[in-house]
Design an enzyme around this catalytic site. Structure first.
Site, PDB file in Angstrom:
ATOM      1  N   ARG A  34      46.446  30.736 104.145  1.00 13.19           N
ATOM      2  CA  ARG A  34      47.456  30.367 105.139  1.00 13.19           C
ATOM      3  C   ARG A  34      46.858  30.308 106.540  1.00 13.19           C
ATOM      4  O   ARG A  34      47.348  29.612 107.407  1.00 13.19           O
ATOM      5  CB  ARG A  34      48.613  31.373 105.103  1.00 13.19           C
ATOM      6  N   ASP A  60      50.827  27.813 101.784  1.00 10.82           N
ATOM      7  CA  ASP A  60      51.276  29.095 101.252  1.00 10.82           C
ATOM      8  C   ASP A  60      51.546  28.905  99.761  1.00 10.82           C
ATOM      9  O   ASP A  60      52.427  28.117  99.393  1.00 10.82           O
ATOM     10  CB  ASP A  60      52.559  29.500 101.998  1.00 10.82           C
ATOM     11  N   TYR A 153      52.731  45.759  91.572  1.00 11.26           N
ATOM     12  CA  TYR A 153      51.410  45.129  91.687  1.00 11.26           C
ATOM     13  C   TYR A 153      50.760  45.098  90.298  1.00 11.26           C
ATOM     14  O   TYR A 153      50.246  44.064  89.852  1.00 11.26           O
ATOM     15  CB  TYR A 153      50.517  45.863  92.693  1.00 11.26           C
ATOM     16  N   LYS A 157      49.586  41.849  87.776  1.00 10.07           N
ATOM     17  CA  LYS A 157      48.240  41.639  87.230  1.00 10.07           C
ATOM     18  C   LYS A 157      48.258  41.665  85.705  1.00 10.07           C
ATOM     19  O   LYS A 157      47.435  41.022  85.049  1.00 10.07           O
ATOM     20  CB  LYS A 157      47.259  42.661  87.827  1.00 10.07           C
ATOM     21  N   PRO A 183      38.566  42.904  88.377  1.00 11.37           N
ATOM     22  CA  PRO A 183      37.769  43.907  89.089  1.00 11.37           C
ATOM     23  C   PRO A 183      38.561  45.184  89.349  1.00 11.37           C
ATOM     24  O   PRO A 183      39.789  45.173  89.440  1.00 11.37           O
ATOM     25  CB  PRO A 183      37.440  43.224  90.427  1.00 11.37           C
TER      26      PRO A 183
HETATM   27  P1  NDP Z   1      41.894  39.839 100.668  1.00 15.00           P
HETATM   28  O1  NDP Z   1      43.099  40.392 101.316  1.00 15.00           O
HETATM   29  O2  NDP Z   1      40.585  40.078 101.339  1.00 15.00           O
HETATM   30  O3  NDP Z   1      42.066  38.261 100.437  1.00 15.00           O
HETATM   31  C1  NDP Z   1      43.269  37.754  99.939  1.00 15.00           C
HETATM   32  C2  NDP Z   1      43.299  36.255 100.135  1.00 15.00           C
HETATM   33  O4  NDP Z   1      44.521  35.748  99.585  1.00 15.00           O
HETATM   34  C3  NDP Z   1      43.243  35.850 101.587  1.00 15.00           C
HETATM   35  O5  NDP Z   1      42.388  34.754 101.721  1.00 15.00           O
HETATM   36  C4  NDP Z   1      44.679  35.424 101.891  1.00 15.00           C
HETATM   37  O6  NDP Z   1      44.670  34.379 102.842  1.00 15.00           O
HETATM   38  C5  NDP Z   1      45.105  34.873 100.527  1.00 15.00           C
HETATM   39  N1  NDP Z   1      46.553  34.832 100.374  1.00 15.00           N
HETATM   40  C6  NDP Z   1      47.408  35.859 100.313  1.00 15.00           C
HETATM   41  N2  NDP Z   1      48.683  35.409 100.216  1.00 15.00           N
HETATM   42  C7  NDP Z   1      48.591  34.051 100.201  1.00 15.00           C
HETATM   43  C8  NDP Z   1      49.545  33.011 100.134  1.00 15.00           C
HETATM   44  N3  NDP Z   1      50.860  33.279 100.040  1.00 15.00           N
HETATM   45  N4  NDP Z   1      49.121  31.723 100.145  1.00 15.00           N
HETATM   46  C9  NDP Z   1      47.802  31.444 100.224  1.00 15.00           C
HETATM   47  N5  NDP Z   1      46.848  32.386 100.307  1.00 15.00           N
HETATM   48  C10 NDP Z   1      47.254  33.676 100.301  1.00 15.00           C
HETATM   49  O7  NDP Z   1      41.887  40.430  99.183  1.00 15.00           O
HETATM   50  P2  NDP Z   1      40.857  40.246  97.968  1.00 15.00           P
HETATM   51  O8  NDP Z   1      39.864  39.208  98.249  1.00 15.00           O
HETATM   52  O9  NDP Z   1      40.409  41.592  97.601  1.00 15.00           O
HETATM   53  O10 NDP Z   1      41.870  39.757  96.836  1.00 15.00           O
HETATM   54  C11 NDP Z   1      41.696  38.527  96.152  1.00 15.00           C
HETATM   55  C12 NDP Z   1      42.313  38.640  94.778  1.00 15.00           C
HETATM   56  O11 NDP Z   1      41.621  39.630  94.027  1.00 15.00           O
HETATM   57  C13 NDP Z   1      43.785  39.072  94.774  1.00 15.00           C
HETATM   58  O12 NDP Z   1      44.444  38.351  93.774  1.00 15.00           O
HETATM   59  C14 NDP Z   1      43.720  40.546  94.414  1.00 15.00           C
HETATM   60  O13 NDP Z   1      44.895  40.977  93.782  1.00 15.00           O
HETATM   61  C15 NDP Z   1      42.539  40.544  93.469  1.00 15.00           C
HETATM   62  N6  NDP Z   1      41.865  41.824  93.304  1.00 15.00           N
HETATM   63  C16 NDP Z   1      41.428  42.533  94.379  1.00 15.00           C
HETATM   64  C17 NDP Z   1      40.806  43.761  94.185  1.00 15.00           C
HETATM   65  C18 NDP Z   1      40.374  44.629  95.321  1.00 15.00           C
HETATM   66  O14 NDP Z   1      40.185  45.834  95.117  1.00 15.00           O
HETATM   67  N7  NDP Z   1      40.161  44.088  96.510  1.00 15.00           N
HETATM   68  C19 NDP Z   1      40.565  44.270  92.832  1.00 15.00           C
HETATM   69  C20 NDP Z   1      41.087  43.452  91.790  1.00 15.00           C
HETATM   70  C21 NDP Z   1      41.694  42.258  92.017  1.00 15.00           C
HETATM   71  P3  NDP Z   1      45.729  34.159 104.025  1.00 15.00           P
HETATM   72  O15 NDP Z   1      46.199  35.525 104.469  1.00 15.00           O
HETATM   73  O16 NDP Z   1      44.951  33.420 105.056  1.00 15.00           O
HETATM   74  O17 NDP Z   1      46.806  33.345 103.429  1.00 15.00           O
HETATM   75  C1  8X3 Z   2      43.090  45.931  93.087  1.00 11.43           C
HETATM   76  C2  8X3 Z   2      42.470  47.177  92.562  1.00 11.43           C
HETATM   77  O1  8X3 Z   2      42.890  49.623  92.056  1.00 11.43           O
HETATM   78  O2  8X3 Z   2      43.957  48.718  94.030  1.00 11.43           O
HETATM   79  O3  8X3 Z   2      43.595  45.147  92.070  1.00 11.43           O
HETATM   80  O4  8X3 Z   2      44.772  48.158  91.848  1.00 11.43           O
HETATM   81  S1  8X3 Z   2      43.591  48.462  92.632  1.00 11.43           S
END
Ligand code: NDP
Ligand code: 8X3
Length: 252
Positions: A34, A60, A153, A157, A183
């Site tokens: 976004r 979005d 959450y 997942k 992950p």
């Molecule tokens: P970040 O918060 O660093 O990145 C999340 C990204 O998602 C941002 O680029 C954000 O961009 C985008 N985003 C969120 N909402 C929207 C939306 N409505 N439309 C478009 N883009 C959106 O988190 P991560 O990189 O860690 O997370 C990425 C994925 O990995 C997620 O699905 C998360 O659940 C998953 N994940 C993360 C883990 C962790 O521990 N970090 C572990 C396991 C899974 P913007 O705000 O610019 O829209």
């Molecule tokens: C993100 C990892 O442990 O916060 O999916 O659920 S945890």
């Protein structure tokens, strides 16, 4: 051969690290998020560094019409991505089921589940027409085991796991690979978003252990995306060495 890789959630964390990894390989990118300024900045940076073509797709993922209109209006050369990485996603809050905010639940469901469905559904016709493609979804260890105060959450997942399995079965005839990457803790903006800007709470998530980096996950995704046409990693759980699953971690 260079590919077109469509990455949602590319403005931060895992999505951003994927953008860098695939661009370094010479792949061309469609990047979504976004925050438009971040997309433009990333585009300029990677295009200059790796001499690849990049299309910014600021929308979005929760907004069905925005997703369909934006993707359907891509210029001709971008209409048929080889790989879709559904990384856009978030957690909001760590509250007990009874105390959690319903709006937080709705945003997680709308982003992590519906957003992933909208984007995949819009991209799929071009993959089906080509009779090949690869959809890579970001699940989580949270989809393997529900943990305390993780309720919705974790549910989203778990849903990503089920959706990935369903896609894999139904798309078999079209030779489309579907991979669910799960992950454990990865240090990104994820916890800052979950705790609504509270840096102290966010920092505690990674205290006493060395978490995964977004680059660790991007390297794994790149590996899955670089296997021969007859090989598909269906799902892959990865954690840092100090974490066993979504419940057990060892902190020094
Ligand atoms: P970040 O918060 O660093 O990145 C999340 C990204 O998602 C941002 O680029 C954000 O961009 C985008 N985003 C969120 N909402 C929207 C939306 N409505 N439309 C478009 N883009 C959106 O988190 P991560 O990189 O860690 O997370 C990425 C994925 O990995 C997620 O699905 C998360 O659940 C998953 N994940 C993360 C883990 C962790 O521990 N970090 C572990 C396991 C899974 P913007 O705000 O610019 O829209
Ligand atoms: C993100 C990892 O442990 O916060 O999916 O659920 S945890």
């Amino acid at each position: 051969m260079k590919r077109i890789v469509f990455i949602t959630g590319a403005t931060s964390g895992i999505g951003r690290a994927c953008a860098e990894k695939f661009a370094a390989n010479g792949d061309h990118l469609i990047i979504n998020g976004r925050r438009k300024e971040r997309l433009e900045e990333l585009k300029n940076q990677l295009a200059e560094k790796y001499k690849v073509d990049i299309l910014c797709a600021p929308f979005d993922v929760q907004n069905k019409n925005e997703v369909f209109e934006s993707i359907n209006q891509f210029p001709e050369k971008w209409k048929s991505p080889d790989i879709l990485i559904n990384s856009a996603g978030l957690a909001l809050g760590r509250d007990t089921f009874d105390e959690a905010d319903i709006t937080d639940w709705e945003i997680m469901i709308n982003t992590n589940m519906k957003g992933l469905l909208y984007v995949s559904k819009t991209v799929l016709p071009s993959m089906i027409k080509r009779n090949s493609g690869h959809i890579i979804n970001l699940g989580s260890t949270a989809g393997n085991e529900v943990y305390e105060r993780g309720n919705i959450y974790c549910a989203t997942k778990s849903a990503v796991e089920a959706i990935s399995s369903a896609m894999r079965i139904d798309l078999l005839a079209h030779h489309i690979k579907v991979t669910n990457i799960k992950p454990g803790a990865v240090e990104t903006e994820f916890s800052l978003v979950r705790f609504k800007g509270d840096e102290e709470k966010a920092g505690k998530v990674y205290e006493g252990l060395v978490p995964l980096t977004p680059e660790d996950v991007a390297d794994t995704i790149f590996y899955c995306a670089s296997l021969p046409p007859n090989v598909c990693i269906n799902d892959l759980t990865m954690t840092c060495t100090a974490q066993a699953n979504s419940i057990y971690s060892y902190r020094e």
